[in-house]
Design an enzyme around this catalytic site. Structure first.
Site, PDB file in Angstrom:
ATOM      1  N   ARG A 190       0.840  -1.208   0.000  1.00  0.00           N
ATOM      2  CA  ARG A 190       0.000   0.000   0.000  1.00  0.00           C
ATOM      3  C   ARG A 190       0.864   1.243   0.000  1.00  0.00           C
ATOM      4  O   ARG A 190       2.044   1.192   0.347  1.00  0.00           O
ATOM      5  CB  ARG A 190      -0.879   0.051   1.258  1.00  0.00           C
ATOM      6  CG  ARG A 190      -1.915  -1.029   1.314  1.00  0.00           C
ATOM      7  CD  ARG A 190      -2.879  -0.803   2.464  1.00  0.00           C
ATOM      8  NE  ARG A 190      -2.242  -0.825   3.765  1.00  0.00           N
ATOM      9  CZ  ARG A 190      -2.418   0.093   4.716  1.00  0.00           C
ATOM     10  NH1 ARG A 190      -3.228   1.117   4.513  1.00  0.00           N
ATOM     11  NH2 ARG A 190      -1.825  -0.017   5.881  1.00  0.00           N
ATOM     12  N   GLY A 191       0.277   2.377  -0.336  1.00  0.00           N
ATOM     13  CA  GLY A 191       0.909   3.689  -0.148  1.00  0.00           C
ATOM     14  C   GLY A 191       2.262   3.817  -0.833  1.00  0.00           C
ATOM     15  O   GLY A 191       2.447   3.394  -1.977  1.00  0.00           O
ATOM     16  N   ASN A 236      10.601   0.215   4.321  1.00  0.00           N
ATOM     17  CA  ASN A 236       9.552   1.233   4.215  1.00  0.00           C
ATOM     18  C   ASN A 236       8.463   1.070   5.272  1.00  0.00           C
ATOM     19  O   ASN A 236       7.781   2.032   5.608  1.00  0.00           O
ATOM     20  CB  ASN A 236       8.937   1.133   2.804  1.00  0.00           C
ATOM     21  CG  ASN A 236       7.627   1.852   2.693  1.00  0.00           C
ATOM     22  OD1 ASN A 236       7.587   3.073   2.655  1.00  0.00           O
ATOM     23  ND2 ASN A 236       6.532   1.092   2.662  1.00  0.00           N
ATOM     24  N   ILE A 267       4.679   2.656  11.225  1.00  0.00           N
ATOM     25  CA  ILE A 267       3.384   2.993  11.811  1.00  0.00           C
ATOM     26  C   ILE A 267       3.499   4.310  12.570  1.00  0.00           C
ATOM     27  O   ILE A 267       4.603   4.752  12.893  1.00  0.00           O
ATOM     28  CB  ILE A 267       2.892   1.896  12.792  1.00  0.00           C
ATOM     29  CG1 ILE A 267       3.894   1.724  13.965  1.00  0.00           C
ATOM     30  CG2 ILE A 267       2.685   0.581  12.074  1.00  0.00           C
ATOM     31  CD1 ILE A 267       3.318   0.958  15.151  1.00  0.00           C
ATOM     32  N   ASP A 285       0.564   8.592  17.247  1.00  0.00           N
ATOM     33  CA  ASP A 285       0.800   9.977  17.646  1.00  0.00           C
ATOM     34  C   ASP A 285       0.099  10.330  18.954  1.00  0.00           C
ATOM     35  O   ASP A 285      -1.000   9.842  19.250  1.00  0.00           O
ATOM     36  CB  ASP A 285       0.295  10.934  16.552  1.00  0.00           C
ATOM     37  CG  ASP A 285       1.122  10.860  15.273  1.00  0.00           C
ATOM     38  OD1 ASP A 285       2.128  10.138  15.245  1.00  0.00           O
ATOM     39  OD2 ASP A 285       0.735  11.536  14.303  1.00  0.00           O
ATOM     40  N   GLN A 288       8.516  16.642  15.474  1.00  0.00           N
ATOM     41  CA  GLN A 288       7.117  17.004  15.215  1.00  0.00           C
ATOM     42  C   GLN A 288       6.331  16.894  16.512  1.00  0.00           C
ATOM     43  O   GLN A 288       6.417  15.869  17.207  1.00  0.00           O
ATOM     44  CB  GLN A 288       6.516  16.083  14.134  1.00  0.00           C
ATOM     45  CG  GLN A 288       5.013  16.192  13.945  1.00  0.00           C
ATOM     46  CD  GLN A 288       4.551  17.575  13.491  1.00  0.00           C
ATOM     47  OE1 GLN A 288       5.222  18.247  12.710  1.00  0.00           O
ATOM     48  NE2 GLN A 288       3.426  18.015  13.987  1.00  0.00           N
ATOM     49  N   TYR A 334       7.766   8.475  17.035  1.00  0.00           N
ATOM     50  CA  TYR A 334       8.016   8.388  15.587  1.00  0.00           C
ATOM     51  C   TYR A 334       9.268   9.179  15.204  1.00  0.00           C
ATOM     52  O   TYR A 334      10.109   8.703  14.433  1.00  0.00           O
ATOM     53  CB  TYR A 334       6.786   8.926  14.865  1.00  0.00           C
ATOM     54  CG  TYR A 334       6.778   8.774  13.366  1.00  0.00           C
ATOM     55  CD1 TYR A 334       6.257   7.626  12.763  1.00  0.00           C
ATOM     56  CD2 TYR A 334       7.241   9.787  12.538  1.00  0.00           C
ATOM     57  CE1 TYR A 334       6.213   7.501  11.381  1.00  0.00           C
ATOM     58  CE2 TYR A 334       7.208   9.668  11.157  1.00  0.00           C
ATOM     59  CZ  TYR A 334       6.689   8.523  10.586  1.00  0.00           C
ATOM     60  OH  TYR A 334       6.654   8.407   9.216  1.00  0.00           O
ATOM     61  N   TYR A 349       5.375  15.254   3.868  1.00  0.00           N
ATOM     62  CA  TYR A 349       3.984  14.792   3.977  1.00  0.00           C
ATOM     63  C   TYR A 349       3.499  14.342   2.598  1.00  0.00           C
ATOM     64  O   TYR A 349       3.410  15.133   1.668  1.00  0.00           O
ATOM     65  CB  TYR A 349       3.103  15.892   4.578  1.00  0.00           C
ATOM     66  CG  TYR A 349       3.288  15.977   6.081  1.00  0.00           C
ATOM     67  CD1 TYR A 349       4.460  16.513   6.626  1.00  0.00           C
ATOM     68  CD2 TYR A 349       2.330  15.470   6.960  1.00  0.00           C
ATOM     69  CE1 TYR A 349       4.664  16.548   8.001  1.00  0.00           C
ATOM     70  CE2 TYR A 349       2.511  15.511   8.339  1.00  0.00           C
ATOM     71  CZ  TYR A 349       3.684  16.046   8.849  1.00  0.00           C
ATOM     72  OH  TYR A 349       3.886  16.073  10.211  1.00  0.00           O
TER      73      TYR A 349
HETATM   74  N1  CAA Z   1       3.107  23.238  17.921  1.00  0.00           N
HETATM   75  C1  CAA Z   1       2.684  23.800  19.087  1.00  0.00           C
HETATM   76  N2  CAA Z   1       1.517  23.531  19.633  1.00  0.00           N
HETATM   77  C2  CAA Z   1       0.724  22.668  19.011  1.00  0.00           C
HETATM   78  C3  CAA Z   1       1.086  22.042  17.800  1.00  0.00           C
HETATM   79  C4  CAA Z   1       2.340  22.363  17.257  1.00  0.00           C
HETATM   80  N3  CAA Z   1       2.762  21.828  16.107  1.00  0.00           N
HETATM   81  N4  CAA Z   1       0.089  21.220  17.426  1.00  0.00           N
HETATM   82  C5  CAA Z   1      -0.875  21.309  18.359  1.00  0.00           C
HETATM   83  N5  CAA Z   1      -0.495  22.201  19.319  1.00  0.00           N
HETATM   84  C6  CAA Z   1      -1.252  22.623  20.474  1.00  0.00           C
HETATM   85  C7  CAA Z   1      -2.664  22.983  20.079  1.00  0.00           C
HETATM   86  O1  CAA Z   1      -2.720  24.299  19.580  1.00  0.00           O
HETATM   87  C8  CAA Z   1      -3.403  22.820  21.378  1.00  0.00           C
HETATM   88  O2  CAA Z   1      -3.154  23.908  22.196  1.00  0.00           O
HETATM   89  P1  CAA Z   1      -4.384  24.643  22.920  1.00  0.00           P
HETATM   90  O3  CAA Z   1      -5.028  23.584  23.763  1.00  0.00           O
HETATM   91  O4  CAA Z   1      -3.702  25.703  23.709  1.00  0.00           O
HETATM   92  O5  CAA Z   1      -5.250  25.137  21.803  1.00  0.00           O
HETATM   93  C9  CAA Z   1      -2.688  21.620  22.022  1.00  0.00           C
HETATM   94  O6  CAA Z   1      -1.415  21.536  21.387  1.00  0.00           O
HETATM   95  C10 CAA Z   1      -3.429  20.348  21.841  1.00  0.00           C
HETATM   96  O7  CAA Z   1      -3.584  20.090  20.426  1.00  0.00           O
HETATM   97  P2  CAA Z   1      -4.575  19.016  19.888  1.00  0.00           P
HETATM   98  O8  CAA Z   1      -5.989  19.459  20.135  1.00  0.00           O
HETATM   99  O9  CAA Z   1      -4.239  18.655  18.481  1.00  0.00           O
HETATM  100  O10 CAA Z   1      -4.253  17.830  20.908  1.00  0.00           O
HETATM  101  P3  CAA Z   1      -4.636  16.332  20.854  1.00  0.00           P
HETATM  102  O11 CAA Z   1      -4.136  15.724  22.110  1.00  0.00           O
HETATM  103  O12 CAA Z   1      -6.055  16.149  20.464  1.00  0.00           O
HETATM  104  O13 CAA Z   1      -3.786  15.791  19.613  1.00  0.00           O
HETATM  105  C11 CAA Z   1      -1.898  15.236  18.358  1.00  0.00           C
HETATM  106  C12 CAA Z   1      -2.392  15.884  19.626  1.00  0.00           C
HETATM  107  C13 CAA Z   1      -2.288  13.733  18.327  1.00  0.00           C
HETATM  108  C14 CAA Z   1      -0.390  15.327  18.382  1.00  0.00           C
HETATM  109  C15 CAA Z   1      -2.500  15.931  17.136  1.00  0.00           C
HETATM  110  O14 CAA Z   1      -2.183  17.305  17.205  1.00  0.00           O
HETATM  111  C16 CAA Z   1      -1.932  15.383  15.845  1.00  0.00           C
HETATM  112  O15 CAA Z   1      -2.342  14.349  15.345  1.00  0.00           O
HETATM  113  N6  CAA Z   1      -0.953  16.080  15.251  1.00  0.00           N
HETATM  114  C17 CAA Z   1      -0.342  15.673  13.998  1.00  0.00           C
HETATM  115  C18 CAA Z   1       0.968  15.025  14.252  1.00  0.00           C
HETATM  116  C19 CAA Z   1       1.595  14.727  12.907  1.00  0.00           C
HETATM  117  O16 CAA Z   1       1.965  15.608  12.131  1.00  0.00           O
HETATM  118  N7  CAA Z   1       1.755  13.435  12.589  1.00  0.00           N
HETATM  119  C20 CAA Z   1       2.305  13.077  11.326  1.00  0.00           C
HETATM  120  C21 CAA Z   1       1.664  11.806  10.885  1.00  0.00           C
HETATM  121  S1  CAA Z   1       2.118  11.418   9.215  1.00  0.00           S
HETATM  122  C22 CAA Z   1       3.718  11.000   9.324  1.00  0.00           C
HETATM  123  O17 CAA Z   1       4.278  10.874  10.346  1.00  0.00           O
HETATM  124  C23 CAA Z   1       4.388  10.725   8.011  1.00  0.00           C
HETATM  125  C24 CAA Z   1       5.670  11.438   7.917  1.00  0.00           C
HETATM  126  O18 CAA Z   1       6.712  10.818   8.029  1.00  0.00           O
HETATM  127  C25 CAA Z   1       5.646  12.871   7.601  1.00  0.00           C
END
Ligand code: CAA
Length: 240
Positions: A12-13, A82, A85, A88, A141, A147, A179
């Site tokens: 996949r992907g 590759n 998982i 997060d 991140q 991760y 991304y």
């Molecule tokens: N920097 C600073 N603060 C941040 C932030 C950031 N990048 N992202 C979120 N926050 C803050 C929010 O603003 C929030 O603050 P307030 O409460 O003051 O508003 C607080 O953190 C909580 O944020 P969430 O509501 O998002 O918190 P949550 O607990 O529901 O979720 C999380 C947290 C799971 C990390 C969610 O933000 C998330 O999924 N983030 C994405 C992470 C990401 O980029 N993953 C990549 C996956 S793909 C991948 O990994 C492939 C690759 O190789 C690129």
């Protein structure tokens, strides 16, 4: 006889795109996968590429799985690590299990596959190992200590093993995708993803095929002088 390539998480992907690209370049390709039988069947139906089901985070399973690939297709010349998982969450909410599973599969998988395939490459004096790291291993991140640590580890692993493989004709390189439009990125909450995409200078998510092109470059027959390198393919999001 064509060279044999194994792509972990290959059904996949990004993994599937890599399988298709290496097949187009003349490799005999085997796709590893862990759980999704339907995707494996679909890959086979569409391309004829066989799949081998085993958990890359399980050392013994990797040794056995790679032995099956060798039995079916011949010695393994190329490994693309590759499979990966995400689990997060911010550190204060992250369980030990979320930490450990990501380390076990994303980083441990690279070790396990290398243990299975590197000795043969060394003996035959030719090999290509390409490890899929991440922009988030380079830059960190929010919400990804597990991760980011595993992917950062992959970049160190790559540079260390490259030194060991160099005099045996085995190159070891990494790609650090940004991304990419995959199921993994689609799982990022919409408002969070919008903010991330807004920071990508190219202005869009990447395509899996754009990563596969990089892998093909690193696996080329005449690619022997490229080793220990990290190729960033991220739309300019992190210039490193
Ligand atoms: N920097 C600073 N603060 C941040 C932030 C950031 N990048 N992202 C979120 N926050 C803050 C929010 O603003 C929030 O603050 P307030 O409460 O003051 O508003 C607080 O953190 C909580 O944020 P969430 O509501 O998002 O918190 P949550 O607990 O529901 O979720 C999380 C947290 C799971 C990390 C969610 O933000 C998330 O999924 N983030 C994405 C992470 C990401 O980029 N993953 C990549 C996956 S793909 C991948 O990994 C492939 C690759 O190789 C690129």
């Amino acid at each position: 006889m064509s060279r044999v390539a194994v792509v972990t998480g290959g059904t996949r992907g990004i993994g599937r795109a890599i399988c298709e690209r290496l097949q187009a370049d003349g490799f005999t390709v085997a796709a590893n996968y862990a759980g999704n039988d339907a995707a494996a069947d679909q890959l086979k139906a569409d391309t004829g590429i066989p799949s081998f089901k085993f958990d890359v985070g399980d050392h013994e399973a990797c040794l056995e799985g790679c032995a099956k690939v060798v039995e079916a297709l011949g010695p393994i010349d190329v490994v693309v690590n590759n499979a990966g998982i995400t689990r997060d969450g911010t550190l204060h909410k992250m369980s030990y299990d979320d930490w450990h599973e990501v380390m076990r599969i994303n980083l441990g998988g690279c070790f396990n596959m290398a243990k299975a395939c590197f000795p043969g490459m060394r003996e035959r004096k030719w090999g290509r190992i390409v490890n899929i790291g991440s922009i988030n291993g380079q830059a960190g991140q929010y919400g990804q200590v597990n991760y980011a640590a595993a992917k950062s580890g992959i970049h160190g692993f790559t540079k260390a093993l490259a030194q060991e493989g160099a005099k045996f004709g085995v190159t070891v390189n990494a790609i650090a995708p940004g991304y990419i439009d995959t199921d993994m990125v689609a799982a990022v909450p919409e408002p969070v993803l919008e903010k991330i995409v807004a920071k990508i200078p190219v202005g869009r998510l990447g395509e899996a095929q754009e990563i596969a092109r990089g892998v093909a470059f690193l696996c080329a027959e005449n690619g022997g002088f490229v080793t220990g390198s990290t190729m960033s393919i991220n739309g300019g999001q992190h210039m490193y």
